[in-house]
Scaffold this active site. Sequence first.
Site, mmCIF file in Angstrom:
data_model
loop_
_atom_site.group_PDB
_atom_site.id
_atom_site.type_symbol
_atom_site.label_atom_id
_atom_site.label_comp_id
_atom_site.label_asym_id
_atom_site.label_seq_id
_atom_site.Cartn_x
_atom_site.Cartn_y
_atom_site.Cartn_z
ATOM 1 N N ASP A 211 4.201 -0.538 -0.694
ATOM 2 C CA ASP A 211 5.130 -1.665 -0.695
ATOM 3 C C ASP A 211 6.115 -1.562 0.476
ATOM 4 O O ASP A 211 6.655 -0.493 0.754
ATOM 5 C CB ASP A 211 5.904 -1.614 -2.029
ATOM 6 N N GLU A 270 1.488 -2.824 3.063
ATOM 7 C CA GLU A 270 2.126 -4.137 3.069
ATOM 8 C C GLU A 270 3.151 -4.098 4.197
ATOM 9 O O GLU A 270 4.267 -3.626 4.017
ATOM 10 C CB GLU A 270 2.834 -4.447 1.740
HETATM 11 C C1 GLC Z 1 6.995 -6.439 -1.861
HETATM 12 C C2 GLC Z 1 6.373 -6.854 -3.161
HETATM 13 C C3 GLC Z 1 7.285 -7.831 -3.819
HETATM 14 C C4 GLC Z 1 8.602 -7.156 -4.085
HETATM 15 C C5 GLC Z 1 9.182 -6.563 -2.820
HETATM 16 C C6 GLC Z 1 10.276 -5.586 -3.122
HETATM 17 O O1 GLC Z 1 7.099 -7.459 -0.954
HETATM 18 O O2 GLC Z 1 5.092 -7.336 -2.952
HETATM 19 O O3 GLC Z 1 6.746 -8.353 -4.996
HETATM 20 O O4 GLC Z 1 9.513 -8.072 -4.614
HETATM 21 O O5 GLC Z 1 8.234 -5.845 -2.088
HETATM 22 O O6 GLC Z 1 9.752 -4.423 -3.695
#
Ligand code: GLC
Length: 552
Positions: A211, A270
Amino acid sequence: MSDAPEPVNDRNAWWRSAVVYQIYIRSFADGNGDGIGDIAGLRARLPYLAELGVDAIWINPWYPSPLHDGGYDVVDFCDIDPVFGTLDEADLLVDEAHGYGIKVLIDIVPNHTSNLHKWFQEALASPPGHPSRDRYHIHDGRGPNASEPPSNWLSVFGGPAWQQMADGQWYLHLFDVSQPDLNWENPEVLREFESILRFWLDRGVDGFRVDVAHGLFKDPSYPDIAEVGDLSVPRQQLGHPFWDRDEVHEIYRRWRSILNAYSDRMMVAEAWVHPDRLPLYIRDDEFHQSFNWDFLAAEWDANEMARVIAESYQRARKVGASPTWVLSNHDVMRHSTRYGLPRGTDWHRWPTEGPHEALDVAAGLRRARAAALITLSLPGSVYLYQGEELGLPEVWDLPESVLEDPTWERSDRKVRGRDGCRVPLPWSLEGPALGFSTAEPWLPQPAAFVGLAASSQAEDAESILTLYRRALALRGEWLTADEEFEMIDLGADTLSYRKGSRMTCVVNMGSADLPLPVGEVILTSAPLKGGELPPDAAAWISLAPSTASSTD
Ligand code: GLC
Ligand code: CA
């Protein structure tokens, strides 16, 4: 594109061509009848996933959490929230999934903890200057009486990114106020996450989705940002004080060496960074893959898609990695709705601002069907978001009273947020939750879900679920391993490419029927009309042997 170097390693690794199905566990299937999805529900639906034909699942956070941000506010990274089950059930799930030949990825959230995490509680209970405060970004404010935040940074969810504590110091939270950012300069933080990775690797998970992989390091001088604007889609410029700082890479090199000590494990980033910077994350000593946001954000337009696909492919190939293709996830408007909106619509704001009559539901669904044949035939991996195989739309008109995403309040109710893509799945026509639960679901399902239930679609040869199953089966038979491809030009408003020596994918993004190139039509997303491909449809064409030999 033959000048691209050969992928440097892991040439036959499973993830290079895997279809990974994303499980937003709260909304997938409820096993104990409390209206919230859980591990028991997921275990019971493994046969569905096996029949669909996916290679792996990625499970969104399932850790103990007050769920202020859907579980991305983690209280304990080495346990399971009782709402979702137990560690023993998690172990069973991993074993059973493996029994079906399905790998299991879990979500690691290194940028922040919940404010209820024991570290943050300790920081709160300790005086300024105490070592427990150094695990977070906790600092004195500026201005008279230090009453102003240390910088002008904004939270991704809206509002300021600093929150004042009872004793006057401030802590940084790039996301919700309940998600204090960890300080990755602190060696304890580093060590803790390495042991969290080992904890799960030892339990047999096959890897991690990481994440906010681009956000871990902050400029320690906390400079003001000139343009504070809308950070909801954080595209950094070089030198940004918190996005995509070079220091993050050292962390992922360390993590990669941890994964390398186990067999066949992977991690996917991500990372919302400038596309030119993305290859840095997937060098062969860092992540195995990264999500491809450019493709997700591309409009339904042949030129734009062709450009994005070719660039994504080249960027990944440049560093020997395999590209990835994502259409939807738990953070964005579902693509069957996105593709039904007029070009250029700001889909973050459209649910609140409209005009709602601009949505063409039928066009969105046609394009979603065609898009499935695009992603599933491109070289690389595909990340499917639960429900896209059912053609689920965004539930953009959920009643305001049920909205949970912190974005809604933090944007002063201007951006409804992400609940609309997180509505529990319709499995059947039974009970108060369309087979999702025996109780009312935690978010209400709209009437439109009734016609999209998995059980009915499974019986329907024309359904989108049947299309996904066929496409996945064909992909497994003859499309997977080959990473070669080239764009071909079949005229305006047509997206077309050749995959390896075997097949061509043709997508009609124009408004007139399209004659197809020579070859055997293997699969189409809509019935052909007099042998021609209708608008908003895609076809997979197997090349005649004579054509095939010219590309070998
Ligand atoms: C990422 C996740 C999202 C979350 C954010 C903070 O973007 O995919 O759902 O709110 O991180 O952890
Ligand atoms: Ca439950």
